[in-house]
Design a protein around this motif. Sequence first.
Motif, PDB file in Angstrom:
ATOM      1  N   ALA A  38       7.232  -7.805  -1.249  1.00 38.43           N
ATOM      2  CA  ALA A  38       8.170  -7.224  -2.201  1.00 38.43           C
ATOM      3  C   ALA A  38       7.729  -5.784  -2.486  1.00 38.43           C
ATOM      4  N   HIS A  39       7.748  -5.363  -3.747  1.00 33.36           N
ATOM      5  CA  HIS A  39       7.445  -3.962  -4.043  1.00 33.36           C
ATOM      6  C   HIS A  39       5.986  -3.616  -3.764  1.00 33.36           C
ATOM      7  N   ALA A  40       5.079  -4.461  -4.204  1.00 30.44           N
ATOM      8  CA  ALA A  40       3.642  -4.184  -4.058  1.00 30.44           C
ATOM      9  C   ALA A  40       3.180  -4.632  -2.675  1.00 30.44           C
ATOM     10  N   VAL A  41       3.549  -3.865  -1.656  1.00 34.65           N
ATOM     11  CA  VAL A  41       3.293  -4.274  -0.274  1.00 34.65           C
ATOM     12  C   VAL A  41       1.806  -4.475  -0.020  1.00 34.65           C
ATOM     13  N   GLY A  42       0.985  -3.541  -0.517  1.00 38.20           N
ATOM     14  CA  GLY A  42      -0.443  -3.606  -0.270  1.00 38.20           C
ATOM     15  C   GLY A  42      -1.148  -4.753  -0.954  1.00 38.20           C
ATOM     16  N   MET A  43      -0.470  -5.422  -1.883  1.00 38.49           N
ATOM     17  CA  MET A  43      -1.046  -6.562  -2.590  1.00 38.49           C
ATOM     18  C   MET A  43      -0.359  -7.864  -2.195  1.00 38.49           C
ATOM     19  N   SER A  44       0.444  -7.836  -1.157  1.00 40.30           N
ATOM     20  CA  SER A  44       1.224  -9.005  -0.775  1.00 40.30           C
ATOM     21  C   SER A  44       0.408  -9.942   0.109  1.00 40.30           C
ATOM     22  N   LEU A  45       0.942 -11.124   0.334  1.00 43.00           N
ATOM     23  CA  LEU A  45       0.304 -12.071   1.240  1.00 43.00           C
ATOM     24  C   LEU A  45       0.345 -11.584   2.688  1.00 43.00           C
ATOM     25  N   THR A  46       1.283 -10.695   2.990  1.00 38.21           N
ATOM     26  CA  THR A  46       1.421 -10.168   4.351  1.00 38.21           C
ATOM     27  C   THR A  46       0.903  -8.732   4.471  1.00 38.21           C
ATOM     28  N   ARG A  47      -0.046  -8.373   3.634  1.00 35.20           N
ATOM     29  CA  ARG A  47      -0.558  -7.006   3.602  1.00 35.20           C
ATOM     30  C   ARG A  47      -1.226  -6.576   4.912  1.00 35.20           C
ATOM     31  N   ALA A  48      -1.725  -7.528   5.706  1.00 36.68           N
ATOM     32  CA  ALA A  48      -2.324  -7.157   6.989  1.00 36.68           C
ATOM     33  C   ALA A  48      -1.317  -6.478   7.905  1.00 36.68           C
ATOM     34  N   ASP A  49      -0.030  -6.810   7.762  1.00 37.49           N
ATOM     35  CA  ASP A  49       1.007  -6.120   8.529  1.00 37.49           C
ATOM     36  C   ASP A  49       1.068  -4.644   8.148  1.00 37.49           C
ATOM     37  N   LEU A  50       0.900  -4.376   6.854  1.00 38.28           N
ATOM     38  CA  LEU A  50       0.880  -2.984   6.395  1.00 38.28           C
ATOM     39  C   LEU A  50      -0.298  -2.245   7.011  1.00 38.28           C
ATOM     40  N   TRP A  51      -1.479  -2.835   6.965  1.00 39.07           N
ATOM     41  CA  TRP A  51      -2.648  -2.180   7.555  1.00 39.07           C
ATOM     42  C   TRP A  51      -2.387  -1.848   9.022  1.00 39.07           C
ATOM     43  N   HIS A  52      -1.776  -2.788   9.708  1.00 39.79           N
ATOM     44  CA  HIS A  52      -1.536  -2.629  11.138  1.00 39.79           C
ATOM     45  C   HIS A  52      -0.603  -1.449  11.427  1.00 39.79           C
ATOM     46  N   VAL A  53       0.550  -1.408  10.768  1.00 41.73           N
ATOM     47  CA  VAL A  53       1.512  -0.351  11.097  1.00 41.73           C
ATOM     48  C   VAL A  53       1.013   1.017  10.651  1.00 41.73           C
ATOM     49  N   VAL A  54       0.294   1.077   9.520  1.00 38.98           N
ATOM     50  CA  VAL A  54      -0.230   2.367   9.060  1.00 38.98           C
ATOM     51  C   VAL A  54      -1.326   2.854  10.002  1.00 38.98           C
ATOM     52  N   HIS A  55      -2.242   1.962  10.368  1.00 41.24           N
ATOM     53  CA  HIS A  55      -3.313   2.361  11.284  1.00 41.24           C
ATOM     54  C   HIS A  55      -2.746   2.824  12.621  1.00 41.24           C
ATOM     55  N   GLU A  56      -1.767   2.097  13.127  1.00 39.92           N
ATOM     56  CA  GLU A  56      -1.137   2.488  14.391  1.00 39.92           C
ATOM     57  C   GLU A  56      -0.526   3.888  14.293  1.00 39.92           C
ATOM     58  N   PHE A  57       0.174   4.150  13.200  1.00 35.54           N
ATOM     59  CA  PHE A  57       0.832   5.435  13.014  1.00 35.54           C
ATOM     60  C   PHE A  57      -0.181   6.572  12.882  1.00 35.54           C
ATOM     61  N   LEU A  58      -1.265   6.340  12.136  1.00 33.15           N
ATOM     62  CA  LEU A  58      -2.238   7.400  11.905  1.00 33.15           C
ATOM     63  C   LEU A  58      -3.103   7.691  13.125  1.00 33.15           C
ATOM     64  N   THR A  59      -3.113   6.783  14.082  1.00 30.67           N
ATOM     65  CA  THR A  59      -3.993   6.960  15.237  1.00 30.67           C
ATOM     66  C   THR A  59      -3.201   7.121  16.536  1.00 30.67           C
ATOM     67  N   LEU A  60      -1.938   7.477  16.441  1.00 31.95           N
ATOM     68  CA  LEU A  60      -1.172   7.747  17.656  1.00 31.95           C
ATOM     69  C   LEU A  60      -1.873   8.812  18.489  1.00 31.95           C
ATOM     70  N   PRO A  61      -1.944   8.623  19.801  1.00 28.23           N
ATOM     71  CA  PRO A  61      -2.583   9.655  20.631  1.00 28.23           C
ATOM     72  C   PRO A  61      -1.823  10.967  20.568  1.00 28.23           C
ATOM     73  N   LYS A  62      -2.558  12.052  20.672  1.00 30.59           N
ATOM     74  CA  LYS A  62      -1.950  13.370  20.559  1.00 30.59           C
ATOM     75  C   LYS A  62      -0.838  13.563  21.579  1.00 30.59           C
ATOM     76  N   THR A  63      -0.993  12.969  22.743  1.00 28.03           N
ATOM     77  CA  THR A  63       0.025  13.135  23.785  1.00 28.03           C
ATOM     78  C   THR A  63       1.338  12.476  23.429  1.00 28.03           C
ATOM     79  N   ALA A  64       1.303  11.543  22.434  1.00 28.99           N
ATOM     80  CA  ALA A  64       2.528  10.837  22.044  1.00 28.99           C
ATOM     81  C   ALA A  64       3.237  11.538  20.910  1.00 28.99           C
ATOM     82  N   GLN A  65       2.595  12.540  20.314  1.00 30.12           N
ATOM     83  CA  GLN A  65       3.181  13.189  19.157  1.00 30.12           C
ATOM     84  C   GLN A  65       4.216  14.208  19.592  1.00 30.12           C
TER      85      GLN A  65
END
Length: 334
Positions: free
Chosen positions: A306-333
């Motif tokens: 719901a609103h508090a994504v980082g405190m949800s039962l599915t928060r590991a999904d948030l970690w995953h998509v944020v980490h993926e986005f922040l670590t995109l290879p430079k060639t993909a940007q």
Amino acid sequence: MAGNNQITTTSRRGVLLGASLAAASTSLPAAAAEPFWTARYQAKKGDVTLAMYRKRLHAPRPNEAKLPVLFLVHGSSISALPSFDLTVPGAGEYSLMNVFARYGFDVWTMDFEGYGKSTVTSGNSDIASGVADLRAATPVVERETGQTKFHFMGESSGAIRAAAFAVAEPDKVDRLVLEAFTYTGKGSPTLSKRGEQTEFYRTHNRRPRGEDMIMSIFTRDKPGTSDPRVPAAIAKMEMPNGDSVPTGTYLDMTANLPLVDPTKVQSPVLMVRGQYDGISTEQDLLDFFTKLPTSDKQYAVIPGAAHAVGMSLTRADLWHVVHEFLTLPKTAQA
């Protein structure tokens, strides 16, 4: 990856999901016992002292490679550490600072004016004030890390603060994550209800914030999307800071939206929404998303949150998509 302008769909509900959510763990680990290195700092905004917090896996070492910096931006009702460095005994990991320190980031956050350990003033700590707070904080991060450009991640009104800062200071922002963001607020049941108190927010610079209000964050949209131990842990950590918080972001979100022009956001952007979040509608957020000028953008919906994504039962999904986005290879940007 065929570019970073990414929206993925699921046929089960027809909602939009971030890339590769299936790879995220559904079985969350217990909080690890690494001896993280932490430090506290202060920034000055005139007479206002702003409390700042830092966490990484080890102390800075001479001549080592600089770690990427992630700056976390809190929302309207909870200060920085209960938002991003929470411990919930027996319930697994809830500290976003821990998670991203393990990923190899130099993680920072701060209490805005009137929150946490920062100076309480007669002001209402609105979005513009938050941008000024971030302006005051960034020289401290630059001095301590040697970096001049950072990743920013804001949640709820913190996402508005982070986006507004990205417009005001584009040279300071590398990649931008907007979680539980609000654009125009059109169709939002949460803001419709909150708008009944707009006159109070106009005439008062602080509002009551007790344990019942903290609990309501986790029940107003979809009960059962979080562990009931979480709001209790937040209240235990937050309430020593006082039983009131500033009204500025509530006033901005009920009377002054939109506060960010998407066409002026120059950085790569990831927008993240909880499936049941009532602070905004899918249509409103996608309107913002489509207007972003960068082709390096992604939109993700976290299922079961719901609103508090980082405190949800599915928060590991948030970690995953944020980490993926922040670590995109430079060639993909873009």
